[in-house]
Scaffold this motif. Structure first.
Motif, PDB file in Angstrom:
ATOM      1  N   ASP A  65      24.259  47.877  52.061  1.00  0.00           N
ATOM      2  CA  ASP A  65      24.114  46.770  51.115  1.00  0.00           C
ATOM      3  C   ASP A  65      25.308  45.824  51.196  1.00  0.00           C
ATOM      4  OD1 ASP A  65      21.791  47.900  50.242  1.00  0.00           O
ATOM      5  OD2 ASP A  65      22.440  48.229  48.169  1.00  0.00           O
ATOM      6  N   PRO A  66      25.107  44.541  50.935  1.00  0.00           N
ATOM      7  CA  PRO A  66      26.252  43.623  50.857  1.00  0.00           C
ATOM      8  C   PRO A  66      27.183  44.039  49.717  1.00  0.00           C
ATOM      9  CG  PRO A  66      24.167  42.421  50.922  1.00  0.00           C
ATOM     10  CD  PRO A  66      23.818  43.857  50.709  1.00  0.00           C
ATOM     11  N   PRO A  67      28.461  43.712  49.811  1.00  0.00           N
ATOM     12  CA  PRO A  67      29.378  44.030  48.705  1.00  0.00           C
ATOM     13  C   PRO A  67      28.848  43.469  47.389  1.00  0.00           C
ATOM     14  CG  PRO A  67      30.606  43.285  50.620  1.00  0.00           C
ATOM     15  CD  PRO A  67      29.167  43.044  50.931  1.00  0.00           C
ATOM     16  N   PHE A  68      29.005  44.225  46.314  1.00  0.00           N
ATOM     17  CA  PHE A  68      28.407  43.829  45.036  1.00  0.00           C
ATOM     18  C   PHE A  68      29.330  44.049  43.850  1.00  0.00           C
ATOM     19  CE2 PHE A  68      27.691  48.306  45.505  1.00  0.00           C
ATOM     20  CZ  PHE A  68      27.872  48.817  44.227  1.00  0.00           C
ATOM     21  N   ARG A  69      30.521  44.586  44.082  1.00  0.00           N
ATOM     22  CA  ARG A  69      31.373  44.987  42.965  1.00  0.00           C
ATOM     23  C   ARG A  69      31.905  43.771  42.189  1.00  0.00           C
ATOM     24  NH1 ARG A  69      33.694  50.266  43.683  1.00  0.00           N
ATOM     25  NH2 ARG A  69      34.975  49.802  41.848  1.00  0.00           N
ATOM     26  N   LEU A  70      31.842  43.868  40.869  1.00  0.00           N
ATOM     27  CA  LEU A  70      32.489  42.884  40.009  1.00  0.00           C
ATOM     28  C   LEU A  70      33.972  43.195  39.858  1.00  0.00           C
ATOM     29  CD1 LEU A  70      29.826  42.580  37.157  1.00  0.00           C
ATOM     30  CD2 LEU A  70      30.309  40.895  38.948  1.00  0.00           C
ATOM     31  N   SER A  71      34.301  44.468  39.816  1.00  0.00           N
ATOM     32  CA  SER A  71      35.706  44.865  39.677  1.00  0.00           C
ATOM     33  C   SER A  71      35.964  46.104  40.511  1.00  0.00           C
ATOM     34  CB  SER A  71      36.059  45.139  38.205  1.00  0.00           C
ATOM     35  OG  SER A  71      35.229  46.144  37.660  1.00  0.00           O
ATOM     36  N   LEU A  72      37.083  46.113  41.199  1.00  0.00           N
ATOM     37  CA  LEU A  72      37.494  47.292  41.936  1.00  0.00           C
ATOM     38  C   LEU A  72      38.366  48.155  41.026  1.00  0.00           C
ATOM     39  CD1 LEU A  72      38.201  45.728  45.429  1.00  0.00           C
ATOM     40  CD2 LEU A  72      36.036  46.513  44.444  1.00  0.00           C
ATOM     41  N   SER A  73      38.847  49.249  41.557  1.00  0.00           N
ATOM     42  CA  SER A  73      39.474  50.281  40.739  1.00  0.00           C
ATOM     43  C   SER A  73      40.615  49.754  39.865  1.00  0.00           C
ATOM     44  CB  SER A  73      39.976  51.408  41.642  1.00  0.00           C
ATOM     45  OG  SER A  73      40.614  52.412  40.899  1.00  0.00           O
ATOM     46  N   ALA A  74      41.570  49.046  40.455  1.00  0.00           N
ATOM     47  CA  ALA A  74      42.740  48.593  39.688  1.00  0.00           C
ATOM     48  C   ALA A  74      42.351  47.599  38.606  1.00  0.00           C
ATOM     49  CB  ALA A  74      43.780  47.988  40.628  1.00  0.00           C
ATOM     50  N   GLU A  75      41.430  46.685  38.931  1.00  0.00           N
ATOM     51  CA  GLU A  75      40.976  45.711  37.937  1.00  0.00           C
ATOM     52  C   GLU A  75      40.279  46.414  36.780  1.00  0.00           C
ATOM     53  OE1 GLU A  75      38.597  42.640  40.129  1.00  0.00           O
ATOM     54  OE2 GLU A  75      39.214  43.926  41.776  1.00  0.00           O
ATOM     55  N   ARG A  76      39.444  47.378  37.108  1.00  0.00           N
ATOM     56  CA  ARG A  76      38.704  48.115  36.076  1.00  0.00           C
ATOM     57  C   ARG A  76      39.670  48.864  35.158  1.00  0.00           C
ATOM     58  NH1 ARG A  76      34.400  52.109  38.433  1.00  0.00           N
ATOM     59  NH2 ARG A  76      36.307  53.093  39.219  1.00  0.00           N
ATOM     60  N   ARG A  77      40.672  49.489  35.749  1.00  0.00           N
ATOM     61  CA  ARG A  77      41.649  50.226  34.933  1.00  0.00           C
ATOM     62  C   ARG A  77      42.363  49.291  33.955  1.00  0.00           C
ATOM     63  NH1 ARG A  77      44.761  52.993  39.942  1.00  0.00           N
ATOM     64  NH2 ARG A  77      42.934  53.868  40.985  1.00  0.00           N
ATOM     65  N   ASP A  78      42.787  48.129  34.431  1.00  0.00           N
ATOM     66  CA  ASP A  78      43.492  47.190  33.565  1.00  0.00           C
ATOM     67  C   ASP A  78      42.589  46.722  32.432  1.00  0.00           C
ATOM     68  OD1 ASP A  78      45.708  47.432  35.157  1.00  0.00           O
ATOM     69  OD2 ASP A  78      45.531  45.462  36.101  1.00  0.00           O
ATOM     70  N   ALA A  79      41.328  46.438  32.744  1.00  0.00           N
ATOM     71  CA  ALA A  79      40.401  45.964  31.720  1.00  0.00           C
ATOM     72  C   ALA A  79      40.120  47.051  30.683  1.00  0.00           C
ATOM     73  CB  ALA A  79      39.100  45.503  32.365  1.00  0.00           C
ATOM     74  N   LEU A  80      39.996  48.296  31.125  1.00  0.00           N
ATOM     75  CA  LEU A  80      39.770  49.394  30.181  1.00  0.00           C
ATOM     76  C   LEU A  80      41.005  49.631  29.319  1.00  0.00           C
ATOM     77  CD1 LEU A  80      37.870  51.905  32.505  1.00  0.00           C
ATOM     78  CD2 LEU A  80      36.901  50.644  30.573  1.00  0.00           C
ATOM     79  N   ALA A  81      42.167  49.547  29.919  1.00  0.00           N
ATOM     80  CA  ALA A  81      43.403  49.713  29.149  1.00  0.00           C
ATOM     81  C   ALA A  81      43.505  48.648  28.059  1.00  0.00           C
ATOM     82  CB  ALA A  81      44.614  49.660  30.072  1.00  0.00           C
ATOM     83  N   ALA A  82      43.083  47.415  28.390  1.00  0.00           N
ATOM     84  CA  ALA A  82      43.138  46.331  27.416  1.00  0.00           C
ATOM     85  C   ALA A  82      42.209  46.572  26.233  1.00  0.00           C
ATOM     86  CB  ALA A  82      42.792  45.001  28.091  1.00  0.00           C
TER      87      ALA A  82
END
Length: 312
Positions: A65-82
């Motif tokens: 499949d073509p790449p589809f991610r909205l957020s990769l691991s580091a971005e997701r962690r920062d958003a969850l921490a916020a």
């Protein structure tokens, strides 16, 4: 301080006993924030945690499949921490893990390894080998182990349930404003600045070149953007996403961001480029002079648009 754990088999005793939201959390949008708030309200005096997966299961099972991610691991962690998440359990999703049955996932991972006190997920959550478990079986397994469970209805608006898929569609269609509304913040691509062909410098618009990598490729064209530097400074700019048809004959897409009133070496640094609006679609120009003139117009439009944005 948010703690990250990437091996569910070796979670320290002090990290056990959290309440856990379950899911992929791609993008960490307002629906995910609603899920976390609901879970916190169920057990407000217990540490708030998230159990998620890396890579996204779809990347393992459908690598073509073509790449589809909205957020990769580091971005997701920062958003969850916020959002106040204290513990993130990022499970490596590989072939071995994918063979766990639904019952093994609840018993071995959620109960024995993580000591989950209470769980929350959406009504469509599925888990275990071949997605053999659903919220009905989760309720049965959790109750047998003394784990609470809250099934959280999707957050909806006039467009229906808010979801990562809906945000992807908005970006693919060229509407980052819609993505901003549903994420609660502008959608961003985070990546390392790489060396390009340096053609931008020759026409007065040096750019920071960032590979989209596993990120979704939004509609190709020129965007008004803001760029966050490693020190936290945010700079306005303009960025092209696409194949650069005027100067490039390959099929590779990438992001080229020009930072306004900025002159420093960014090679090798990690930037986060937030998309605010699509100024125009990608197109081919008759030579570099025409391209340079259009980029000048793009930069003016981007400055005007960003200047009018309300202060965050």
């Amino acid at each position: 301080m948010t703690a990250l754990y990437t091996d569910w088999r070796t979670v320290p005793e002090q990290a056990r006993g959290a309440i856990l939201a379950l899911g992929n959390f791609d993008g960490v949008h307002l629906g995910h924030a609603h899920l976390l708030r609901t879970l916190h309200a169920a057990r407000p005096n217990t540490p708030l945690g998230v159990l998620t997966f890396e890579p996204h299961p779809r990347e393992l099972f459908r690598p073509e499949d073509p790449p589809f991610r909205l957020s990769l691991s580091a971005e997701r962690r920062d958003a969850l921490a916020a959002l106040g998440v204290a513990r993130i359990f990022e499970i490596p999703f590989d072939r071995e893990f994918s063979t766990l049955t639904a019952e093994q996932f609840v018993n071995d991972v959620l109960h024995t390894a993580l000591g989950a006190r209470h769980l929350a997920c959406g009504a469509d959550f599925a888990y275990g080998h071949r997605r053999g478990g659903d919220v009905a079986t989760l309720a049965i397994h959790a109750e047998a182990l003394g784990i609470g469970l809250t099934i959280v209805p999707a957050l909806t608006d006039a467009g229906g349930p808010l979801s990562s898929s809906r945000i992807r569609r908005a970006l693919l269609d060229g509407y980052p404003e819609r993505a901003t509304e549903e994420l609660g913040r502008p959608w961003a691509v985070r990546g390392i600045v790489a060396h390009g062909d340096k053609r931008g410098r020759t026409i007065g618009f040096p750019t920071a070149n960032i590979s989209l990598g596993r990120h979704l490729e939004p509609a190709r064209g020129v965007y008004a953007v803001t760029i966050r530097l490693p020190d936290g400074t945010v700079c306005p700019g303009v960025a092209n996403i696409g194949r650069r048809p005027t100067v490039n004959s390959t099929t590779e897409s990438r992001m080229e961001a020009h930072l306004f009133d900025f002159d420093a070496d960014l090679y090798g640094q990690e930037l986060s480029v937030s998309l605010h609006t699509l100024l125009r679609a990608e197109r081919k120009f008759d030579g570099l002079d025409a391209l340079k003139a259009q980029i000048g117009l793009d930069a003016t439009w981007a400055r005007d648009y960003l200047r009018a944005l309300p202060a965050s």
